[in-house]
Design a protein around this motif. Structure first.
Motif: not given
Length: 149
Positions: A10-12, A21-26, A82-87
């Motif tokens: 997912e990070m790739k 946002v996704a990258l920070e969450s991952l 909240l966006a990070q929590a969703a990811i």
């Protein structure tokens, strides 16, 4: 596929899409996994149950932070949380509905013979163990309280 491999894949994708946002969450998941793996020191790694608990903890942290920011009127800080929590939630097993949780709670109350709030700890322990990773502890607690009172 292990959680760590899924996170790396997912990070790739997030890097290619430039989704910060996704990258920070991952990266938060990856970091927490590495910290937990080195904490134990056994070199065996984490069990699937440990991974689920860790991801649940990360989601709870994000939601709690968002709630605090929301109370303070800081939507600019609450929305990214909240966006990070969703990811991060994407890495949890399928969550049960309240009705499904309620069925398990009722079955456990009947099996244990719980009669009041004094038995809440016993019921909570069994239900939490049975629904590990599939339900939030707060939701389980609210349903158990409602059924026992």
């Amino acid at each position: 596929m292990s959680l760590q491999k899924r996170v790396m894949e997912e990070m790739k994708i997030a890097m290619k899409a430039r989704d910060t946002v996704a990258l920070e969450s991952l990266r938060a998941i990856k970091s927490a996994l590495l910290m937990a793996a080195t904490e134990t020191g056994s070199g065996v790694g984490l069990t699937e149950e440990d991974e689920v608990k860790l991801v649940q903890k990360l989601v709870k942290q994000r939601k709690d932070s968002a709630a605090i920011y929301g109370e303070q009127g800081r939507a600019d800080l609450a929305d990214p949380e909240l966006a990070q929590a969703a990811i991060i939630e994407k890495f949890l097993p399928e969550q049960l509905t309240e009705e499904e949780i309620e069925k398990v709670v009722v079955q456990t109350i009947d099996a244990v013979g719980a009669s009041g709030m004094k038995d809440m700890g016993k019921v909570m322990g069994l239900v939490s163990q049975e629904l590990a990773g599939q339900a939030d502890g707060k939701t389980i607690s609210n349903i158990v309280k409602r059924k026992l009172s």
